[in-house]
Design an enzyme around this catalytic site. Structure first.
Site, PDB file in Angstrom:
ATOM      1  N   ASP A  73       0.842  -1.189   0.000  1.00  0.00           N
ATOM      2  CA  ASP A  73       0.000   0.000   0.000  1.00  0.00           C
ATOM      3  C   ASP A  73       0.883   1.246   0.000  1.00  0.00           C
ATOM      4  O   ASP A  73       1.951   1.247  -0.615  1.00  0.00           O
ATOM      5  CB  ASP A  73      -0.937  -0.055   1.218  1.00  0.00           C
ATOM      6  CG  ASP A  73      -2.287   0.594   0.958  1.00  0.00           C
ATOM      7  OD1 ASP A  73      -2.312   1.807   0.675  1.00  0.00           O
ATOM      8  OD2 ASP A  73      -3.326  -0.094   1.042  1.00  0.00           O
ATOM      9  N   HIS A 147      -3.772   5.947   3.483  1.00  0.00           N
ATOM     10  CA  HIS A 147      -4.448   4.746   2.986  1.00  0.00           C
ATOM     11  C   HIS A 147      -3.805   3.474   3.537  1.00  0.00           C
ATOM     12  O   HIS A 147      -4.491   2.558   4.010  1.00  0.00           O
ATOM     13  CB  HIS A 147      -4.405   4.768   1.457  1.00  0.00           C
ATOM     14  CG  HIS A 147      -5.261   3.761   0.767  1.00  0.00           C
ATOM     15  ND1 HIS A 147      -4.870   2.459   0.568  1.00  0.00           N
ATOM     16  CD2 HIS A 147      -6.488   3.871   0.192  1.00  0.00           C
ATOM     17  CE1 HIS A 147      -5.817   1.810  -0.096  1.00  0.00           C
ATOM     18  NE2 HIS A 147      -6.814   2.644  -0.340  1.00  0.00           N
ATOM     19  N   SER A 477     -11.119  -0.854  -0.982  1.00  0.00           N
ATOM     20  CA  SER A 477      -9.837  -0.796  -0.269  1.00  0.00           C
ATOM     21  C   SER A 477     -10.013  -1.097   1.208  1.00  0.00           C
ATOM     22  O   SER A 477      -9.096  -1.588   1.868  1.00  0.00           O
ATOM     23  CB  SER A 477      -9.205   0.597  -0.402  1.00  0.00           C
ATOM     24  OG  SER A 477      -8.472   0.738  -1.582  1.00  0.00           O
TER      25      SER A 477
END
Length: 701
Positions: A73, A147, A477
């Site tokens: 990520d 994220h 996600s």
């Protein structure tokens, strides 16, 4: 040359001219030359919602079930309390991972018994996009975006009491597998995630000893021999590593999936039973419910003027509140109604604020329907569904002096119905291999609270100077790491299970209907969802620990699947990294023979499968007993599948010992149907205690 790969690929990545690439592709001993591809990210109540709030499902670290979840990520924010290692045993001796130092990232302080690895891979990114701007992003594992911290803490974050975003969703935040370890592999940057870097991250993660890989990114559907994630995942699976990927956020359109290889666990998104209501109160007394995570100074309780952006703009697309399109004199001190689409939801609020607007109503259009995604807006704002938005715009257009106010109401739990398939969640059918049903399952992916970086505000906008320890965001996600963490839980409880067995357990115990018996709903339509939306259904981890039977798969099964697709020996070698795998000339291969936990029955009117009076498609499956002795009986149910008959032979299977395998055949016979028709069903094997369920999708093309 950028990288040499040793584990998930036998090869290298390099910068080449088109002529060099062409020459190399034709050279003896070269299987394939694939161009660099750019992938995009698929952007605490969940343990309670999933029924795993207690610690009973979490095997202790330091046992044979010690699992490391590798998250590929945007990196990690190690200062988050989600990476507290209190109570964890020493890092296993077999772990080979590293904690790499870099600007802003002190490796000796960052890693511990919870965060056991942190690495970064940027050579492909910089080769494609030019040198990194180190004023904007860190050449280290540090998460500049948020994220990666959000996904890794969702998968395996430690329990953190008192977590919230500005008081919203207050409670204890914990990952799905709070006793598992985390390793962060930073492969995504401001310019995207590049396939050479992703492969380098996968290569390292498998070699380091990760038992689960979590990739909340995708680049659309491509042939497996040209899909870098699929190639890396094949090798990872062969080495007993489960690979979990997000399905994509391109819904609600059909055939919009990413990551559809059958050796990848593909995860769509659903809602939780939690919401963040906000109310738009109009001057005529009518009240419309929306959502918001705004936490600043509220609007006055007395209504103020409200205007539709399309009527306060210098642009033909003024309704979208794009930067520079609002006329300040027409919006100053007013609530502005903006339509959703094209630009980020939170950016529209920034545009309104910068033009002098006092608040915003963000209206869904037909593309999003009634789905509501909450945002931590920079000004008083509420997102509303298409129906409510249309009514509000109608009032603004018809009232001589329209006024309104927005009231943010906090957190609401116990919302029903839930889960509902998220409108943004990508859908089937599978365009690469229609005979493989994808997604595999859905998990919570809407308004998810998890840890955040200290380098960015909750909206991710440069103008957002707020800093938070936790953030609430949405996307597949977010659903992907839920399943990655649940897979780690199952691997801890059942170290002997293969990646395919773990996925099977999650799929065959998933639910496709509410407790009252009605089918799961689709946020995009308000009507019933189908297996093309949710796969096997919504994960039910407590049941997945004891599935009774599993559909197991190994490397040879996947190679036989490629043979059924008529892959050449060179294409198979490109995916499987070896010329040892070949298709036998005297053997008949069938995609329907892949031992998958779901059924996708594709009839072709062109070749006669559905063009005559009837056609039959045959699938074979083998069940492995992972529970006690028992006799399982098959039952089928069909919905919107008129003219289809399902025959299971044998219809009863008796198991006496763990590990015992029994096979069966299913014949799907259909009367001729018009091209484009779809139907659905469910096949369930039950011994009275366990229900081993498989979704069925029928398509006629």
């Amino acid at each position: 040359m950028l990288y040499a790969y040793d584990t998930v690929l036998h090869g290298f990545s390099a910068r080449l001219t088109p002529q060099e690439a062409s020459d190399l592709a034709s050279a003896e001993g070269v299987l394939a030359v694939n161009p660099e591809a750019r992938y995009e990210l698929h952007t605490t109540r969940t343990p309670e919602f999933l029924g795993i709030a207690g610690q009973g499902l979490s095997p202790q670290s330091g046992t044979a079930g010690d699992v490391v979840v590798g998250v590929l990520d945007t990196g990690v924010w190690p200062e988050s309390k989600s990476y507290d290692d209190a109570g964890l045993a020493e890092v296993p001796a077999w772990w080979k991972g590293q904690c790499e130092a870099g600007p802003g990232f002190d490796a000796s302080a960052a890693c511990n018994r919870k965060l056991v690895g942190a690495r970064f891979f940027s050579k492909g990114y910089e080769a494609a996009m030019g040198p990194m701007d180190t004023d904007r992003e860190s050449r280290s594992p540090l998460d500049d975006d948020g994220h990666g911290t959000h996904t890794s803490s969702t998968a395996a974050g430690a329990a953190v009491p008192g977590a919230s975003l500005f008081g919203f969703a207050a409670g204890t935040a914990r990952g799905m597998a709070p006793r598992a370890r985390v390793a962060a592999y930073k492969v995504c940057w401001l310019g995207g995630c590049f396939s050479s870097d992703i492969l380098a991250g996968m290569d390292a993660a498998v070699a380091d000893g990760c038992g689960v890989l979590s990739l909340s990114l995708g680049g659309g559907a491509a042939d497996y021999s040209r899909d870098s994630v699929a190639i890396g995942a094949f090798a990872a699976t062969e080495q007993n590593v489960l690979v979990s990927c997000s399905a994509g956020n391109a819904g609600p359109g059909s055939s919009t999936l990413s990551n559809v290889a059958p050796w990848i666990t593909t995860v769509g998104a659903g809602t939780l039973d939690r919401d963040f209501p906000a109310y738009v109160v109009l001057g005529d007394g009518k009240n419309y419910t929306g959502v918001s995570l705004y936490a600043g100074k509220p609007l006055p309780s007395a209504p103020i003027p409200i205007v539709y952006a399309a009527n306060a703009s210098n642009s033909t697309a003024g309704n979208l509140c794009m930067p520079g399109t609002l006329v300040p004199e027409k919006v100053a001190g007013k609530i502005v109604v903006c339509d959703r689409g094209v630009s980020a939801r939170v950016q529209k609020g920034l545009v309104v604020r910068d033009a002098g607007g006092a608040g915003m109503v963000l209206s869904n259009t037909a593309a999003n329907g009634q789905e509501l995604v909450a945002d931590a807006h920079l000004l008083p704002a509420a997102g509303v569904g298409e129906t409510e938005g249309t009514a509000i715009k109608s009032y603004v257009a018809s009232a001589p002096n329209p006024t309104a106010t927005v009231v943010v109401a906090g957190t609401e739990v116990g919302v029903r119905p839930s889960p509902v398939v998220a409108a943004f969640s990508s859908r089937g059918p599978n365009m690469v291999t229609p005979e493989i049903l994808k997604p595999d399952m859905i998990a919570p992916g809407v308004n998810i609270l998890a840890s955040w970086t200290g380098k960015a505000g909750p909206t991710g906008l440069a103008a957002d100077t707020r800093r938070v320890g936790f953030n609430i965001i949405s996307g597949t996600s977010m659903s992907c790491p839920h399943v990655s963490g649940l897979a780690a839980l199952l691997r801890s409880a059942h170290p002997e299970w293969s990646p395919a067995a773990v996925r099977s357990a999650l799929m065959t115990t998933a639910y496709a209907s509410y407790s009252g018996g009605s089918s799961l709903l689709d946020a995009a339509t308000g009507g019933m969802a189908t297996p093309f939306d949710y796969g096997a259904g919504h994960v039910d981890p407590a049941r997945a620990l004891d599935p009774g039977l599993v559909y197991d798969l190994g490397t040879r099964d996947y190679v036989d699947f490629l043979c059924a697709l008529k892959y050449s020996s060179t294409m198979i070698a490109a995916v499987a990294r070896s010329r040892e795998y070949a298709c036998a000339e005297n053997k008949t291969y069938s995609v329907g023979a892949l031992n998958y936990p779901s059924f996708s029955v594709a009839y072709s009117t062109a070749n006669g499968d559905g063009g005559g009076d009837s056609a039959t498609v045959t699938h074979t499956r083998t069940l492995t007993n992972v529970g006690g002795a028992g006799t399982y009986k098959a039952s089928t149910s069909l919905a919107a599948a008129k003219g289809v008959a399902v025959d299971v032979e044998p219809a009863e299977l008796e198991f006496t010992s763990v590990g015992e395998k029994k096979s069966y055949t299913v014949r799907f016979t259909s009367k001729s149907q018009p091209s484009g028709t779809a139907g659905f069903g469910r096949l369930v094997w039950s011994d009275g205690k366990h229900s081993v369920a498989s979704p069925i999708a029928f398509t006629w093309t």
